[in-house]
Design a protein around this motif. Sequence first.
Motif, PDB file in Angstrom:
ATOM      1  N   ASP A  54       0.837  -1.205   0.000  1.00  0.00           N
ATOM      2  CA  ASP A  54       0.000   0.000   0.000  1.00  0.00           C
ATOM      3  C   ASP A  54       0.872   1.256   0.000  1.00  0.00           C
ATOM      4  O   ASP A  54       0.600   2.215  -0.724  1.00  0.00           O
ATOM      5  N   ASN A  56       3.966   1.493  -1.073  1.00  0.00           N
ATOM      6  CA  ASN A  56       4.599   1.590  -2.392  1.00  0.00           C
ATOM      7  C   ASN A  56       3.639   2.204  -3.408  1.00  0.00           C
ATOM      8  O   ASN A  56       4.044   3.030  -4.234  1.00  0.00           O
ATOM      9  N   GLU A  57       2.378   1.838  -3.346  1.00  0.00           N
ATOM     10  CA  GLU A  57       1.397   2.421  -4.266  1.00  0.00           C
ATOM     11  C   GLU A  57       1.229   3.914  -3.991  1.00  0.00           C
ATOM     12  O   GLU A  57       1.101   4.718  -4.920  1.00  0.00           O
ATOM     13  N   MET A  58       1.248   4.314  -2.710  1.00  0.00           N
ATOM     14  CA  MET A  58       1.185   5.739  -2.360  1.00  0.00           C
ATOM     15  C   MET A  58       2.347   6.493  -2.999  1.00  0.00           C
ATOM     16  O   MET A  58       2.180   7.597  -3.524  1.00  0.00           O
ATOM     17  N   CYS A  59       3.518   5.880  -2.941  1.00  0.00           N
ATOM     18  CA  CYS A  59       4.709   6.507  -3.523  1.00  0.00           C
ATOM     19  C   CYS A  59       4.573   6.630  -5.035  1.00  0.00           C
ATOM     20  O   CYS A  59       4.878   7.688  -5.604  1.00  0.00           O
ATOM     21  N   GLU A  60       4.135   5.568  -5.667  1.00  0.00           N
ATOM     22  CA  GLU A  60       4.010   5.555  -7.126  1.00  0.00           C
ATOM     23  C   GLU A  60       2.975   6.563  -7.617  1.00  0.00           C
ATOM     24  O   GLU A  60       3.147   7.170  -8.666  1.00  0.00           O
ATOM     25  N   ARG A  61       1.917   6.751  -6.833  1.00  0.00           N
ATOM     26  CA  ARG A  61       0.816   7.602  -7.292  1.00  0.00           C
ATOM     27  C   ARG A  61       0.904   9.046  -6.828  1.00  0.00           C
ATOM     28  O   ARG A  61       0.331   9.923  -7.464  1.00  0.00           O
ATOM     29  N   LEU A  62       1.631   9.319  -5.717  1.00  0.00           N
ATOM     30  CA  LEU A  62       1.627  10.679  -5.188  1.00  0.00           C
ATOM     31  C   LEU A  62       2.948  11.148  -4.595  1.00  0.00           C
ATOM     32  O   LEU A  62       3.408  12.250  -4.889  1.00  0.00           O
ATOM     33  N   ASN A  65       7.854  11.452  -7.677  1.00  0.00           N
ATOM     34  CA  ASN A  65       7.769  11.578  -9.132  1.00  0.00           C
ATOM     35  C   ASN A  65       8.739  10.555  -9.703  1.00  0.00           C
ATOM     36  O   ASN A  65       9.936  10.819  -9.821  1.00  0.00           O
ATOM     37  N   THR A  66       8.235   9.390 -10.040  1.00  0.00           N
ATOM     38  CA  THR A  66       9.110   8.268 -10.389  1.00  0.00           C
ATOM     39  C   THR A  66       9.846   8.459 -11.711  1.00  0.00           C
ATOM     40  O   THR A  66      10.717   7.656 -12.037  1.00  0.00           O
TER      41      THR A  66
END
Length: 76
Positions: A54, A56-62, A65-66
């Motif tokens: 969860d 990791n998904e927070m990082c990827e989405r918000l 800036n990957t």
Amino acid sequence: MKARVHVMLKDGVLDPQGEAVRHALGTLGFDGVNGVRQGKVIELDLADGTTEADVNEMCERLLANTVIERYTVEIV
């Protein structure tokens, strides 16, 4: 549960803020600093049941800036 996310610019991406810090340190007499990379730390206080996936998904989405940043997640 708590998580700590470390976000840094990827290698090869210019870091003008880090360069400004390096220059300022030199001005203050700290001549041994050859480079500075500046990033951010985000601490999350999470509900029970929140998984590292969860976060990791927070990082990827918000949170990161990957395209230009990399991140690591630390569960504390």
